[in-house]
Design a protein around this motif. Structure first.
Motif, mmCIF file in Angstrom:
data_model
loop_
_atom_site.group_PDB
_atom_site.id
_atom_site.type_symbol
_atom_site.label_atom_id
_atom_site.label_comp_id
_atom_site.label_asym_id
_atom_site.label_seq_id
_atom_site.Cartn_x
_atom_site.Cartn_y
_atom_site.Cartn_z
ATOM 1 N N PRO A 139 0.834 -1.205 0.000
ATOM 2 C CA PRO A 139 0.000 0.000 0.000
ATOM 3 C C PRO A 139 0.865 1.250 0.000
ATOM 4 N N GLY A 140 0.473 2.228 -0.809
ATOM 5 C CA GLY A 140 1.254 3.448 -0.898
ATOM 6 C C GLY A 140 2.482 3.324 -1.764
ATOM 7 N N SER A 141 2.633 2.213 -2.482
ATOM 8 C CA SER A 141 3.803 1.989 -3.328
ATOM 9 C C SER A 141 3.433 1.044 -4.463
ATOM 10 N N SER A 142 4.118 1.204 -5.589
ATOM 11 C CA SER A 142 3.902 0.316 -6.728
ATOM 12 C C SER A 142 4.964 -0.776 -6.811
ATOM 13 N N ALA A 143 5.790 -0.913 -5.775
ATOM 14 C CA ALA A 143 6.847 -1.925 -5.805
ATOM 15 C C ALA A 143 6.262 -3.329 -5.882
ATOM 16 N N GLY A 144 5.236 -3.604 -5.070
ATOM 17 C CA GLY A 144 4.532 -4.882 -5.122
ATOM 18 C C GLY A 144 3.171 -4.673 -5.748
ATOM 19 N N ALA A 255 2.598 12.244 -3.635
ATOM 20 C CA ALA A 255 2.995 11.003 -2.960
ATOM 21 C C ALA A 255 1.797 10.161 -2.564
ATOM 22 N N PHE A 256 0.623 10.819 -2.465
ATOM 23 C CA PHE A 256 -0.570 10.099 -2.029
ATOM 24 C C PHE A 256 -1.310 9.430 -3.187
ATOM 25 N N ALA A 257 -0.893 9.708 -4.420
ATOM 26 C CA ALA A 257 -1.609 9.191 -5.587
ATOM 27 C C ALA A 257 -1.670 7.673 -5.594
ATOM 28 N N SER A 258 -0.595 7.022 -5.141
ATOM 29 C CA SER A 258 -0.562 5.558 -5.193
ATOM 30 C C SER A 258 -1.545 4.919 -4.216
ATOM 31 N N TRP A 259 -2.043 5.691 -3.237
ATOM 32 C CA TRP A 259 -3.021 5.156 -2.300
ATOM 33 C C TRP A 259 -4.391 4.969 -2.962
ATOM 34 N N ASN A 260 -4.570 5.583 -4.119
ATOM 35 C CA ASN A 260 -5.830 5.472 -4.847
ATOM 36 C C ASN A 260 -5.772 4.437 -5.961
ATOM 37 N N GLN A 261 -4.670 3.684 -6.020
ATOM 38 C CA GLN A 261 -4.460 2.742 -7.116
ATOM 39 C C GLN A 261 -4.385 1.314 -6.588
ATOM 40 N N GLY A 262 -4.492 0.366 -7.513
ATOM 41 C CA GLY A 262 -4.307 -1.033 -7.156
ATOM 42 C C GLY A 262 -5.602 -1.747 -6.849
ATOM 43 N N ARG A 263 -5.464 -2.915 -6.248
ATOM 44 C CA ARG A 263 -6.619 -3.738 -5.921
ATOM 45 C C ARG A 263 -7.409 -3.138 -4.763
ATOM 46 N N HIS A 286 8.022 0.443 4.261
ATOM 47 C CA HIS A 286 8.372 1.662 3.529
ATOM 48 C C HIS A 286 7.543 2.868 3.955
ATOM 49 N N LEU A 287 6.587 2.670 4.830
ATOM 50 C CA LEU A 287 5.643 3.734 5.189
ATOM 51 C C LEU A 287 6.053 4.464 6.468
ATOM 52 N N SER A 288 5.498 5.655 6.658
ATOM 53 C CA SER A 288 5.685 6.376 7.921
ATOM 54 C C SER A 288 4.857 5.704 9.013
ATOM 55 N N GLU A 289 5.092 6.102 10.260
ATOM 56 C CA GLU A 289 4.351 5.491 11.371
ATOM 57 C C GLU A 289 2.857 5.725 11.238
ATOM 58 N N ALA A 290 2.452 6.944 10.853
ATOM 59 C CA ALA A 290 1.022 7.242 10.706
ATOM 60 C C ALA A 290 0.414 6.412 9.577
ATOM 61 N N GLU A 291 1.154 6.266 8.484
ATOM 62 C CA GLU A 291 0.655 5.474 7.350
ATOM 63 C C GLU A 291 0.541 3.996 7.725
ATOM 64 N N ARG A 292 1.524 3.498 8.456
ATOM 65 C CA ARG A 292 1.453 2.092 8.897
ATOM 66 C C ARG A 292 0.227 1.869 9.768
ATOM 67 N N MET A 293 -0.008 2.779 10.676
ATOM 68 C CA MET A 293 -1.162 2.643 11.564
ATOM 69 C C MET A 293 -2.462 2.634 10.764
ATOM 70 N N PHE A 294 -2.554 3.501 9.754
ATOM 71 C CA PHE A 294 -3.744 3.564 8.905
ATOM 72 C C PHE A 294 -3.957 2.235 8.187
ATOM 73 N N VAL A 295 -2.887 1.684 7.603
ATOM 74 C CA VAL A 295 -3.010 0.421 6.860
ATOM 75 C C VAL A 295 -3.431 -0.711 7.791
ATOM 76 N N GLN A 448 13.911 -5.726 -4.958
ATOM 77 C CA GLN A 448 13.692 -7.166 -4.778
ATOM 78 C C GLN A 448 12.202 -7.499 -4.788
ATOM 79 N N ILE A 449 11.383 -6.642 -4.177
ATOM 80 C CA ILE A 449 9.940 -6.871 -4.205
ATOM 81 C C ILE A 449 9.422 -6.784 -5.633
ATOM 82 N N GLU A 450 9.919 -5.810 -6.407
ATOM 83 C CA GLU A 450 9.521 -5.694 -7.811
ATOM 84 C C GLU A 450 9.904 -6.948 -8.589
ATOM 85 N N LEU A 451 11.093 -7.467 -8.327
ATOM 86 C CA LEU A 451 11.550 -8.678 -9.013
ATOM 87 C C LEU A 451 10.650 -9.863 -8.685
ATOM 88 N N LEU A 452 10.263 -9.994 -7.419
ATOM 89 C CA LEU A 452 9.415 -11.104 -6.998
ATOM 90 C C LEU A 452 7.991 -10.974 -7.514
#
Length: 459
Positions: A139-144, A255-263, A286-295, A448-452
């Motif tokens: 979440p919040g990233s396109s790596a995975g 930076a918040f755009a990726s939170w609106n994307q994906g599954r 990869h997230l900040s503490e507030a973002e981790r708590m939200f997820v 590495q996450i992108e590769l996997l």
């Protein structure tokens, strides 16, 4: 493997007697705790547990604050050096004075020898890959695989279960406000009360929302009162405008755009796909503490809703695993993630959902969380306070225990050694963890996450 019940989870070898140590999956409906200081082998034990759960056809939702649990995708049935080579650090090879290719060959042989000592044949690794699917969500990233957490606030299926719906509304509202730096009290903060009412009003009517529509409703709410007070008295227009401005800043941030994307965040499809159990690994390192708590809050609130829709069973239907719970269920404060964690620990058993929490310091975990665990896997601990908190929790969950004997045993444990204690067994057992089928490469980088992940997920 010999002497291992195929219907149980093989996690190690007994140190106070011969043979494997296994866990009945149904025992984990009463939840579990893995504790131990840094370097004790907690992450490896957690991966052992998850590997065998998946082999039993049990889907797993894995919350990964440190970035290690993606190692579950590093399974190489043929155990060739070329399989390990992409995950070898050049610096590690240099420290050993050998080439990366040589270190890959050495690592492959180490893994082959370790698995053989644990009685695990390569075909068991093949069976794991065939039985389960594996996805790293970022979440919040396109790596995975991205997760769309706020782009579409879809009305949950729990509209007919008002308690579940309100829990989900509370989790979303607390997490969203946390993203903009507001530590809101659900019972006293005007911001929380207004947003919760707006979301509940829409979801109860079966109407989806998005963040833009929510901003419009904050500025011009479709109700004139909150409680018995006029809305403008309870929460004046200028204060509502200030809240909308803060949330708009969040929406406007590139930076918040990726939170609106994906599954979409859909627990059912994350746990089962194409008739196969899934390892849904939600990486948040990869997230900040507030973002981790939200997820974590959003994820577990959805999990609570999904759990309540399941029929009753005594079997383990799904397993929730959190690799480091520090900060999410503290003993005194009440961060947004605390309520869904405690709800799962208190209520999920009847629905066949188990939760296993891992932590370095038991003293940093709410006593109510520890006392709701029925299975304990205890490594070396750093302080007497940690041991005391752990023993208090065990006593509360299992009745009287021999505190002195357990204290002495914990102090004498070595790396990758644990004490297993269950409310369903007579006495604690010392064990050494088995060799993991997954290659334990450590925290995965974005590349590495992108590769996997490839196009979407490994199958």
């Amino acid at each position: 493997m010999t002497g291992i019940d195929p219907d149980e989870l093989f996690i190690g070898h007994k140190l106070d007697g011969d043979g494997p140590l296994t866990v009945d999956p149904s025992d984990l409906t009463t939840h579990g705790v893995i504790v131990g200081m840094t370097g004790s082998g907690k992450t490896g034990l957690g991966i052992d547990l998850l590997e065998d759960a998946l082999l039993q056809g049990i889907p797993c939702l894995v919350i990964d604050p440190k970035g290690d649990m993606g190692n579950l995708l590093l399974t190489f049935p043929e155990l060739r050096p070329d399989d390990f080579r992409p995950w070898i650090e050049e610096a590690a090879a240099a420290r050993e004075g050998i080439s990366p290719d040589e270190l890959a060959a050495k690592t492959a042989q180490t893994w082959r020898d370790g698995l053989a000592r644990s009685g695990i044949q390569p075909e068991r690794i093949s069976r794991l890959r065939q039985t389960a699917g594996f996805t790293i969500y970022t979440p919040g990233s396109s790596a995975g695989v991205p997760l769309n957490l706020v782009g579409s606030l879809k009305a949950p299926d729990a509209a007919d279960d008002i308690e579940a719906l309100r829990d989900e509304v509370e989790g979303f509202t607390s997490g969203l406000l946390g993203l903009i730096g507001i530590a809101a009290d659900p019972l006293a903060s005007p911001e929380h009360i207004l947003i919760a009412n707006l979301v509940e009003r829409s979801w109860t009517a079966g109407e989806d929302l998005d963040l833009a529509a929510l901003l419009g409703q904050i500025q011009d709410p479709p109700m004139r009162k909150l409680g018995v007070l006029d809305l403008d008295t309870f929460y004046p227009p200028k204060d509502r405008a200030a809240l909308a401005l803060k949330l708009n800043g969040l929406l406007a941030s590139p930076a918040f755009a990726s939170w609106n994307q994906g599954r979409d965040l859909d627990i059912e499809s994350m746990l089962m796909a194409d008739g196969r159990p899934q390892a849904a690994i939600v990486s948040i390192s990869h997230l900040s503490e507030a973002e981790r708590m939200f997820v974590v809050t959003m994820l577990l609130s959805k999990m609570v809703t999904w759990t309540r829709r399941q029929s009753g069973t005594g079997e383990l239907r799904a397993l929730v695993y959190m690799d480091e719970v520090y900060g999410y269920v503290p003993p005194t404060a009440a961060p947004p993630a605390k309520k869904p964690i405690l709800t799962i620990l208190k209520q999920a058993r009847a629905h066949g959902v188990g939760m296993v929490l891992s932590t370095q310091n038991p003293v940093d975990v709410d006593y109510k969380a520890l006392s709701n665990a029925g299975s304990w896997m205890i490594g070396r601990l750093q302080t007497e306070r940690d041991k005391a908190r752990l023993l208090d929790g065990m006593t509360s969950a299992a009745g009287e225990v021999d505190r002195g004997a357990i204290d002495d045993t914990i102090s004498a444990l070595d790396k990758r050694e644990f004490l297993f204690h269950s409310t369903r067994t007579d006495a604690p057992r010392r064990f050494g963890t088995r060799w993991a089928m997954s290659y334990l490469a450590g925290p995965l980088t974005r590349d590495q996450i992108e590769l996997l992940t490839g196009d979407e997920a490994i199958e």
